[in-house]
Motif scaffolding. Structure first.
Motif, mmCIF file in Angstrom:
data_model
loop_
_atom_site.group_PDB
_atom_site.id
_atom_site.type_symbol
_atom_site.label_atom_id
_atom_site.label_comp_id
_atom_site.label_asym_id
_atom_site.label_seq_id
_atom_site.Cartn_x
_atom_site.Cartn_y
_atom_site.Cartn_z
ATOM 1 N N HIS A 68 0.834 -1.147 0.148
ATOM 2 C CA HIS A 68 -0.121 0.015 0.139
ATOM 3 C C HIS A 68 0.673 1.193 0.026
ATOM 4 C CE1 HIS A 68 -2.482 3.284 1.846
ATOM 5 N NE2 HIS A 68 -1.804 3.190 2.679
ATOM 6 N N LYS A 69 1.762 1.405 1.021
ATOM 7 C CA LYS A 69 2.561 2.494 1.228
ATOM 8 C C LYS A 69 3.765 2.659 0.055
ATOM 9 C CE LYS A 69 3.056 6.059 4.067
ATOM 10 N NZ LYS A 69 1.681 6.851 4.150
ATOM 11 N N LYS A 70 4.268 1.709 -0.349
ATOM 12 C CA LYS A 70 5.463 2.044 -1.394
ATOM 13 C C LYS A 70 4.822 1.810 -2.808
ATOM 14 C CE LYS A 70 9.791 0.375 -3.063
ATOM 15 N NZ LYS A 70 10.448 1.689 -3.136
ATOM 16 N N PHE A 71 4.007 0.997 -3.070
ATOM 17 C CA PHE A 71 3.408 0.853 -4.436
ATOM 18 C C PHE A 71 2.104 1.426 -4.593
ATOM 19 C CE2 PHE A 71 6.463 -2.776 -3.204
ATOM 20 C CZ PHE A 71 7.574 -2.236 -4.091
ATOM 21 N N GLY A 72 1.332 1.699 -3.913
ATOM 22 C CA GLY A 72 0.140 2.413 -4.125
ATOM 23 C C GLY A 72 -0.914 1.280 -4.276
ATOM 24 N N ILE A 73 -0.543 0.250 -3.777
ATOM 25 C CA ILE A 73 -1.935 -0.853 -4.026
ATOM 26 C C ILE A 73 -2.810 -0.433 -2.983
ATOM 27 C CG2 ILE A 73 -2.330 -3.206 -3.665
ATOM 28 C CD1 ILE A 73 0.513 -3.784 -4.830
ATOM 29 N N GLU A 74 -4.157 -0.258 -3.446
ATOM 30 C CA GLU A 74 -5.466 0.067 -2.761
ATOM 31 C C GLU A 74 -5.992 -1.072 -1.881
ATOM 32 O OE1 GLU A 74 -8.232 2.225 -5.148
ATOM 33 O OE2 GLU A 74 -6.790 3.509 -5.959
ATOM 34 N N PHE A 75 -6.101 -0.818 -0.714
ATOM 35 C CA PHE A 75 -6.914 -1.673 0.268
ATOM 36 C C PHE A 75 -8.011 -0.916 0.722
ATOM 37 C CE2 PHE A 75 -2.897 -3.375 0.294
ATOM 38 C CZ PHE A 75 -2.821 -4.734 0.260
ATOM 39 N N SER A 76 -9.002 -1.643 1.459
ATOM 40 C CA SER A 76 -10.237 -0.739 2.170
ATOM 41 C C SER A 76 -9.238 0.387 2.939
ATOM 42 C CB SER A 76 -10.798 -1.706 3.026
ATOM 43 O OG SER A 76 -11.728 -1.222 3.917
ATOM 44 N N PRO A 77 -9.840 1.464 2.815
ATOM 45 C CA PRO A 77 -9.130 2.451 3.928
ATOM 46 C C PRO A 77 -9.376 2.230 5.288
ATOM 47 C CG PRO A 77 -10.821 3.386 2.269
ATOM 48 C CD PRO A 77 -10.779 2.126 2.220
ATOM 49 N N ASP A 78 -10.425 1.616 5.747
ATOM 50 C CA ASP A 78 -10.691 0.994 7.026
ATOM 51 C C ASP A 78 -9.134 0.345 7.560
ATOM 52 O OD1 ASP A 78 -12.556 2.433 7.573
ATOM 53 O OD2 ASP A 78 -14.073 0.656 7.475
ATOM 54 N N TYR A 79 -8.663 -0.477 6.467
ATOM 55 C CA TYR A 79 -7.332 -1.399 6.686
ATOM 56 C C TYR A 79 -6.233 -0.748 7.028
ATOM 57 C CZ TYR A 79 -4.268 -5.515 5.903
ATOM 58 O OH TYR A 79 -3.508 -6.679 6.099
ATOM 59 N N THR A 80 -5.908 0.569 6.348
ATOM 60 C CA THR A 80 -4.891 1.307 6.445
ATOM 61 C C THR A 80 -4.685 2.565 7.096
ATOM 62 O OG1 THR A 80 -5.335 2.124 4.032
ATOM 63 C CG2 THR A 80 -3.898 0.097 4.372
ATOM 64 N N ARG A 81 -6.005 3.252 7.189
ATOM 65 C CA ARG A 81 -5.765 4.666 7.589
ATOM 66 C C ARG A 81 -5.319 4.876 8.896
ATOM 67 N NH1 ARG A 81 -11.817 4.635 7.558
ATOM 68 N NH2 ARG A 81 -11.607 5.843 5.649
ATOM 69 N N LYS A 82 -5.429 4.165 10.050
ATOM 70 C CA LYS A 82 -4.702 4.404 11.476
ATOM 71 C C LYS A 82 -3.311 4.082 11.243
ATOM 72 C CE LYS A 82 -8.872 3.180 14.107
ATOM 73 N NZ LYS A 82 -9.429 2.262 14.797
ATOM 74 N N ILE A 83 -2.640 3.033 10.410
ATOM 75 C CA ILE A 83 -1.470 2.988 10.293
ATOM 76 C C ILE A 83 -0.950 4.070 9.568
ATOM 77 C CG2 ILE A 83 0.301 1.432 9.490
ATOM 78 C CD1 ILE A 83 -3.069 0.327 10.476
ATOM 79 N N ASP A 84 -1.424 4.680 8.526
ATOM 80 C CA ASP A 84 -0.973 5.789 7.853
ATOM 81 C C ASP A 84 -0.804 6.883 8.834
ATOM 82 O OD1 ASP A 84 -0.824 4.695 5.266
ATOM 83 O OD2 ASP A 84 -2.891 5.213 4.927
ATOM 84 N N ASP A 85 -1.777 7.124 9.711
ATOM 85 C CA ASP A 85 -1.588 8.204 10.722
ATOM 86 C C ASP A 85 -0.368 8.175 11.524
ATOM 87 O OD1 ASP A 85 -4.001 9.059 9.562
ATOM 88 O OD2 ASP A 85 -5.322 8.346 11.143
ATOM 89 N N LEU A 86 0.005 6.629 11.832
ATOM 90 C CA LEU A 86 1.039 6.534 12.926
ATOM 91 C C LEU A 86 2.176 6.788 12.109
ATOM 92 C CD1 LEU A 86 1.831 5.856 15.746
ATOM 93 C CD2 LEU A 86 1.541 3.387 15.210
ATOM 94 N N TYR A 87 2.104 6.413 10.862
ATOM 95 C CA TYR A 87 3.409 6.528 10.099
ATOM 96 C C TYR A 87 3.821 8.244 9.848
ATOM 97 C CZ TYR A 87 6.368 6.039 6.165
ATOM 98 O OH TYR A 87 7.390 5.913 4.904
ATOM 99 N N ASP A 88 2.718 8.833 9.654
ATOM 100 C CA ASP A 88 2.664 10.340 9.652
ATOM 101 C C ASP A 88 3.424 10.874 10.861
ATOM 102 O OD1 ASP A 88 1.970 10.407 6.964
ATOM 103 O OD2 ASP A 88 -0.219 10.995 7.670
#
Length: 261
Positions: A68-88
């Motif tokens: 998801h993060k490196k290659f832009g492969i899409e998953f359900s937003p619920d699956y990745t959004r909290k992890i994206d927030d922590l990455y930020d």
């Protein structure tokens, strides 16, 4: 240490230095970034974000998140959004000083999809209990009437430690103690564990340099999450009666993560 610590305990430091694994400097110097990392993608920030989130029960896998993060492969937003927030939040920490204001900003980022906007980066104003999955109260955190004063002590100690020269082993000791005291105060409505693990790593990086961001401490805490929680809970049931004399098993987890990683 010239000044007296206000809330962090260093009573176990001598025993810790005897029992901590040797060669931490060498182990730290041996760390290097993953080849998959680029200017816009950090593999080890992904590791930290995924495993710190998994400790909190997020159903995310590292392989999927990297896609998801490196290659832009899409998953359900619920699956990745909290992890994206922590990455930020980790990304903010890597380019900003460790202090009260930036910790609040980091919490606002990591809690963006956890808490209401008016609670992001703000101390809680109600009682806080940590419960087991079966509903049993495992820990009663600091009273909301104590939180601000306890956090002021925490930040006074943090600032002093950041300005104090110390050995690598001492840095690991205080990083773990910072993690432990922060999570015991439990200043936020949610996101306390994520914040504590980030601040621990942030302190290591401030004192020891950017290679500290490659330490896979969050993965180790997840892999040993039963021990991790047990070592935190052994200090006591209620904040006023915590016994930091029992903290050594928890404090030794971090240096062992770099030696065994």
């Amino acid at each position: 240490m010239n000044k007296q610590l206000l809330i962090l305990s260093n009573d176990l430091l001598s025993e810790y230095l005897e029992k901590a694994p040797k060669g931490l400097n060498h182990a730290l110097e041996a760390l290097k970034d993953a080849e998959i990392s680029t200017e816009s993608f950090s593999f080890y920030t992904s590791v930290s974000s995924v495993y710190s989130s998994k400790i909190e029960g997020e159903a995310i896998e590292l392989d999927s998140y990297v896609k998801h993060k490196k290659f832009g492969i899409e998953f359900s937003p619920d699956y990745t959004r909290k992890i994206d927030d922590l990455y930020d939040a980790y990304t903010l920490a890597k380019t900003n000083k460790l202090n009260k204001e930036n910790i609040a900003l980091a919490h606002a980022l990591l809690s963006k999809n956890i808490l209401a906007k008016n609670r992001q980066g703000k101390y809680r104003t109600q009682n806080m209990y940590v419960s087991t999955p079966d509903g049993r109260i495992e820990y009663v955190a600091a009273s909301p009437f104590e939180v601000e004063q306890e956090m002021e002590k925490f930040y006074a100690d943090l600032n002093m430690l950041l300005e104090t020269a110390m050995s690598t082993e001492e840095v690991f000791f205080y990083a773990s103690m910072i993690h432990l005291v922060f999570v015991k105060i439990h200043p936020w409505n949610d996101g306390n564990g994520r914040s504590a693990r980030l601040i621990e790593k942030w302190f290591l990086a401030e004192k020891l340099g950017d290679k500290a961001w490659f330490i896979q401490s969050e993965k180790m805490y997840y892999d040993q999450h039963q021990t991790y929680y047990s070592n935190i809970s052994i200090l006591g049931l209620e904040y006023p009666s915590l016994d930091y004399g029992k903290a050594l098993p928890f404090l030794l987890m971090l240096p062992n993560s770099i030696k065994n990683g």
